[in-house]
Design an enzyme around this catalytic site. Structure first.
Site, mmCIF file in Angstrom:
data_model
loop_
_atom_site.group_PDB
_atom_site.id
_atom_site.type_symbol
_atom_site.label_atom_id
_atom_site.label_comp_id
_atom_site.label_asym_id
_atom_site.label_seq_id
_atom_site.Cartn_x
_atom_site.Cartn_y
_atom_site.Cartn_z
ATOM 1 N N ASP A 130 0.824 -1.208 0.000
ATOM 2 C CA ASP A 130 0.000 0.000 0.000
ATOM 3 C C ASP A 130 0.860 1.261 0.000
ATOM 4 O OD1 ASP A 130 -2.662 0.464 -0.326
ATOM 5 O OD2 ASP A 130 -3.081 0.824 1.793
ATOM 6 N N ASP A 190 -9.182 -2.033 2.005
ATOM 7 C CA ASP A 190 -9.028 -1.519 3.364
ATOM 8 C C ASP A 190 -10.142 -2.004 4.284
ATOM 9 O OD1 ASP A 190 -6.802 -0.061 2.495
ATOM 10 O OD2 ASP A 190 -8.080 1.583 1.809
#
Length: 432
Positions: free
Chosen positions: A211, A256
């Protein structure tokens, strides 16, 4: 000030939407402990039919190991780069059309599964146990299809088809996009399961690096997230919907939600396993009430991590990799509660991987479980075969052939001919 109030409301809406699939998916991932299953098998051993009232809603599942976790950033990077180059050189309209059609089909199953679970849990909370109906298709005594369902699930089938089909014709409204996204997240959390906390922490660690790299080092992830108009993210308008059609949104990617959600679901299954271990005399199922210290801690950890993400994003006015804050929070939370309770070793050694019996059960279910009619037919056929065999033993002539018993006098004799000592047949029951 009014603008900040609208933003705060948008952030709260985003957090609530993220928690809904995590909680639903975690409970859908539960299964009846092995100890209870063994007790039920022993109790039903003398019965012909099994009690099917407590069947699991989700029979299909995929367990991920730590080795599988290492492949997540590899395949994720390939998919992300592929989408980025398609958007850059082909155009986002074409890719949005393809993804829209794909998620419309996948959304039908996800919406039905999620809404069915919500309706069944609502009925149970009201003290009404939904009746299970079994749809079976048989060919002779062989069952070729079996699906347990409830009345509410059957009623939801048209809704589950219509809602996704309206997604593209209505111009992809953000509310319908959120419904599809949240349903897909819930279904994914029910399907995918981590086998241990080692796998969970490895997954959070490698995706944290993934990420950070794709958000800070390159414009790839932000470009893809803003260009693709598909239910791969949840949206919350920055202004009130009473002011007209919103044009500006805050967003949170499904990754997420799903990645931390896998860890939170693992914590809930660990709570159920602990409760079953400490209460061996009780018949504990996936619908039993039990203490949830690890699950609650993981939920609080997720809220803290998401709050930090929003504060940093709001302060610096820039997109943030949410896993930068969610991964440490969801790792430290379970470790902290385990240390306080003195169960760190149990946490580390516990495994939720399926055993050989679970694999055999899944194979047997794939082959098809016998229906009541099929089992009775087989029992009757077996009883008929036994009767025929008994009659044949009493009747010396079967199918027009008389059997002569073997004479073993040759064993005490001298020389025997090659044909002696063998059973001989006479056609028609007559002597030659």
């Amino acid at each position: 000030m009014p603008q900040d109030a609208g933003l705060i409301g948008s952030y709260i809406s985003l957090g609530v939407q993220a928690l809904i699939p995590i909680i639903l998916g975690s409970f859908k991932s539960l299964k009846t402990p092995d100890a209870t299953i063994k007790k039920r098998k022993l109790a039903r051993k003398s019965q012909l039919l099994d009690d099917e009232d407590e069947e699991e809603e989700e029979a299909i599942e995929e367990t991920l190991t730590w080795a599988d976790s290492l492949l997540f950033p590899v395949f994720g990077s390939i998919a992300l780069l592929g989408l980025f180059f398609l958007i850059k050189y082909v155009g986002k309209e074409w890719i949005n059309t393809v993804l829209g059609v794909y998620f419309t089909g996948a959304g039908m199953f996800a919406v039905h599964s999620t809404f069915s679970s919500i309706s069944n849990w609502t009925l149970r909370a009201m003290g009404k146990k939904p009746t299970t109906y079994h749809i079976r298709i048989s060919a002779g005594i062989r069952q070729v299809f079996h699906h347990p369902t409830t009345l509410s699930s059957l009623i939801l089938i048209p809704i589950s088809i219509i809602l996704p089909l309206l997604y593209i014709p209505l111009g992809r409204p953000y509310i319908l996009s959120n419904i599809l996204a949240l349903s897909l997240s819930t279904a994914t959390l029910a399907l995918l399961k981590l086998d241990s906390f080692l796998t969970a922490f490895v997954l959070l660690g490698v995706l944290l690096v993934y990420d950070i790299f794709w958000v800070f080092a390159t414009p790839v992830m932000v470009t893809v997230a803003k260009s693709i108009d598909a239910p791969i993210k949840i949206l919350s308008p920055k202004s009130s919907i009473l002011n007209g059609t919103p044009n500006d949104f805050t967003m949170l990617g499904l990754g997420d939600i799903v990645i931390p959600g896998l860890v939170i679901a693992l914590c809930l299954r660990f709570d159920l396993s602990r409760y079953s271990k400490f209460n061996p005399d009780q018949e504990i199922t996936n619908k039993s009430k039990f203490s949830k210290p690890y699950f609650i801690t993981a939920i609080i950890s997720y809220i803290i991590g998401l709050t930090i993400t929003i504060i940093v994003m709001h302060t610096f006015k820039a997109a943030q990799p949410a896993l930068l804050y969610l991964s440490p929070a969801c790792t430290l939370g379970p470790l902290l509660i385990a240390s306080i309770r003195g169960e760190l070793r149990d946490l580390w050694q516990w495994s939720d991987s399926p055993n050989e019996e679970d694999v055999k059960k899944l194979i047997d279910e794939t082959i098809e479980a016998p229906s009541e009619a099929a089992m009775k037919a087989r029992a009757e056929a077996k009883a008929t075969d036994v009767e025929i065999e008994t009659e044949n033993q009493d009747d010396p002539q079967v199918n027009g052939t008389t059997l002569i018993e073997e004479d073993d006098n040759w064993m005490t004799s001298g020389v025997v001919s090659p044909d002696e000592g063998k059973a001989r047949k006479r056609k028609g029951g007559k002597r030659k």
